[in-house]
Design a protein around this motif. Structure first.
Motif, mmCIF file in Angstrom:
data_model
loop_
_atom_site.group_PDB
_atom_site.id
_atom_site.type_symbol
_atom_site.label_atom_id
_atom_site.label_comp_id
_atom_site.label_asym_id
_atom_site.label_seq_id
_atom_site.Cartn_x
_atom_site.Cartn_y
_atom_site.Cartn_z
ATOM 1 N N UNK A 116 -29.322 27.332 -42.606
ATOM 2 C CA UNK A 116 -28.186 26.979 -42.024
ATOM 3 C C UNK A 116 -27.410 28.079 -41.016
ATOM 4 N N UNK A 117 -27.110 29.177 -41.662
ATOM 5 C CA UNK A 117 -26.411 30.367 -41.015
ATOM 6 C C UNK A 117 -27.362 30.853 -39.673
ATOM 7 N N UNK A 118 -28.672 30.975 -39.859
ATOM 8 C CA UNK A 118 -29.552 31.288 -38.721
ATOM 9 C C UNK A 118 -29.359 30.184 -37.612
ATOM 10 N N UNK A 119 -29.571 29.167 -38.014
ATOM 11 C CA UNK A 119 -29.610 27.990 -37.062
ATOM 12 C C UNK A 119 -28.262 27.990 -36.363
ATOM 13 N N UNK A 120 -27.215 28.327 -36.683
ATOM 14 C CA UNK A 120 -25.747 28.273 -35.870
ATOM 15 C C UNK A 120 -26.190 29.515 -35.020
ATOM 16 N N UNK A 121 -26.701 30.782 -35.572
ATOM 17 C CA UNK A 121 -26.660 31.930 -34.827
ATOM 18 C C UNK A 121 -27.531 31.999 -33.553
ATOM 19 N N UNK A 122 -28.573 30.939 -33.930
ATOM 20 C CA UNK A 122 -29.564 30.623 -32.758
ATOM 21 C C UNK A 122 -29.278 29.724 -31.758
ATOM 22 N N UNK A 123 -27.878 29.276 -31.640
ATOM 23 C CA UNK A 123 -27.502 28.643 -30.580
ATOM 24 C C UNK A 123 -27.030 27.120 -30.775
ATOM 25 N N UNK A 124 -27.412 26.539 -32.109
ATOM 26 C CA UNK A 124 -27.006 25.299 -32.496
ATOM 27 C C UNK A 124 -25.664 25.106 -32.933
ATOM 28 N N UNK A 125 -24.989 23.814 -32.637
ATOM 29 C CA UNK A 125 -23.535 23.793 -32.896
ATOM 30 C C UNK A 125 -23.266 23.327 -34.344
ATOM 31 N N UNK A 126 -22.021 23.539 -34.994
ATOM 32 C CA UNK A 126 -21.724 23.170 -36.442
ATOM 33 C C UNK A 126 -21.849 21.675 -36.456
ATOM 34 N N UNK A 127 -21.633 20.963 -35.495
ATOM 35 C CA UNK A 127 -21.561 19.677 -35.529
ATOM 36 C C UNK A 127 -23.117 18.985 -35.799
ATOM 37 N N UNK A 128 -24.035 19.662 -35.127
ATOM 38 C CA UNK A 128 -25.289 19.464 -35.101
ATOM 39 C C UNK A 128 -26.084 19.677 -36.428
ATOM 40 N N UNK A 129 -25.598 20.916 -36.929
ATOM 41 C CA UNK A 129 -26.125 21.223 -38.285
ATOM 42 C C UNK A 129 -25.452 20.415 -39.505
ATOM 43 N N UNK A 130 -24.204 20.202 -39.516
ATOM 44 C CA UNK A 130 -23.692 19.176 -40.610
ATOM 45 C C UNK A 130 -24.242 17.857 -40.551
ATOM 46 N N UNK A 131 -24.300 17.202 -39.263
ATOM 47 C CA UNK A 131 -24.886 16.108 -38.946
ATOM 48 C C UNK A 131 -26.249 15.883 -39.541
ATOM 49 N N UNK A 132 -27.131 16.797 -39.431
ATOM 50 C CA UNK A 132 -28.527 16.970 -39.924
ATOM 51 C C UNK A 132 -28.371 16.987 -41.592
#
Length: 386
Positions: A116-132
């Motif tokens: 999850x953390x790497x996904x955020x630092x690579x440009x995706x938003x918190x919204x996209x990550x939590x929704x996933x």
């Protein structure tokens, strides 16, 4: 005279509306940068390693602080949503570990399931990550990937099979970088629990033979699931495991150490010398996954000691405050903003609709004519649309 009094009143009322902390921060003169000593890396087959001093600018420090706080709060929110049974299935949290290697956006990164953390630092938003994580249509994989399968530009997941991402990082991504003649590298991450797998040593061998621009990164958080490294590995010097591949052991709880080591390793690979191995000595506060309470194989006192002495956010905060790069009030403002961002994202992730059943077969290929996909039996068909 009345006009003058009215003007003064407006100025005073405007100042009163601003929080006192914002006025204080705006009026304070901060240093532009500061120089810090960082821990020397242990080296293997290298004559020299990363520098032992580094410069941190105020701008970078604030950026790193916000980034790490966002990842920390996002993971804590995921923990809460999982316990509320809004997030289902597998969920591996990374709070405690530094989740940014601060590499170039054009470089490639592939990791295991604590992503999850790497996904955020690579440009995706918190919204996209939590929704996933909640399986919603607005997620970064349209709600069909979940915790272990998140992707972004030049970020290839999130892989659920232990260690399987390492040959992919070397054999597809790093090989592609060299084959295409691009000045890019691939950062291939795995944990200490995966470090004993044979496929990793096969990847080492091929990467060294072909001099692939691959940075193998072992995140040693001291426990592979619930087994300590001392009980699982005859040698815990993971940075030496490449044997013929140079390696370095890094303080993975210090973002400045991680930054300098990553820069050093990337420069090594870009110079055409082949792969290099990094061991990040780090720690996770949560258990291996949400099904693991994390205190049956280690004590609460051990976890608390790491939190109090080696927490990455605390270390950065102390450096910035003590060297006049930021004030406590300013960092508290960032904390408030981050909490609001996380709460807003969580609300979206629980209100957004789930993807409809007919989209189950969508996005198998990126650009292909529609075709049918067989379901659980031969009479169930789903349409696949790119």
């Amino acid at each position: 005279m009345r006009k003058m009094l009215a003007a003064v009143s407006r100025v005073l009322s405007g100042a009163a509306q601003k929080p006192a902390s914002r006025v204080l921060v705006a009026s304070r003169n901060f240093a532009n940068d500061a120089t810090f000593e960082i821990k020397k890396c242990d080296l293997h087959r290298l004559e020299e390693g990363p520098p032992v001093t580094t410069v941190l600018t105020r701008e970078d420090g604030l950026k790193y602080y916000r980034m790490m706080q966002t990842v920390r709060r996002m993971e804590l929110k995921a923990d809460q949503l999982y316990k509320q049974k809004i997030i289902r299935g597998f969920c591996h949290l990374c709070d405690g570990q530094v989740r940014s290697l601060l590499c170039n956006p054009t470089d490639h990164l592939i990791t295991a399931y604590r992503a999850h953390g790497f996904t955020f630092t690579r440009g995706l938003s918190v919204r996209e990550i939590l929704a996933e994580l909640t399986g919603r249509k607005g997620g970064c994989a349209k709600g069909k990937g979940g915790s272990m399968h998140m992707y972004a530009k030049n970020f290839y997941g999130g892989n659920g099979i232990v260690g399987a991402q390492v040959p992919l990082g070397a054999g597809i991504l790093a090989l592609a970088c060299k084959y295409n003649g691009k000045d890019e590298v691939c950062l291939t991450l795995y944990g200490d629990g995966a470090a004993n797998q044979g496929q990793i040593f096969e990847a080492y061998n091929m990467a060294a033979l072909w001099k692939l621009p691959c940075i193998f990164i072992c995140e040693n958080n001291r426990y592979g699931m619930g087994t300590s490294v001392e009980r699982a590995a005859a040698s815990t010097d993971y940075y030496k495991r490449g044997d013929f591949i140079p390696g370095l052991r890094v303080d993975g709880m210090d973002i400045l150490c991680v930054r300098e080591a990553t820069r050093f390793a990337a420069a090594y690979c870009r110079s055409g010398k082949g792969p290099i191995l990094m061991e990040l000595q780090t720690y996770r506060y949560h258990g291996h996954s949400m099904s693991d309470p994390g205190v049956s194989y280690r004590t609460r006192e051990e976890i608390q000691e790491v939190r109090s002495k080696s927490d990455p956010i605390m270390l950065l905060k102390d450096r910035m405050v003590n060297n006049n790069l930021a004030s406590v009030e300013e960092l508290k403002e960032i904390d408030v903003e981050v909490r609001k961002e996380i709460e807003d994202a969580a609300q979206f992730a629980t209100a957004d609709p789930e993807p409809p059943l007919e989209e189950l077969g969508y996005h198998i290929y990126s650009s292909d004519p529609p075709f049918e996909v067989r379901g659980a039996n031969q009479w169930i068909k789903f349409k696949s649309v790119s």
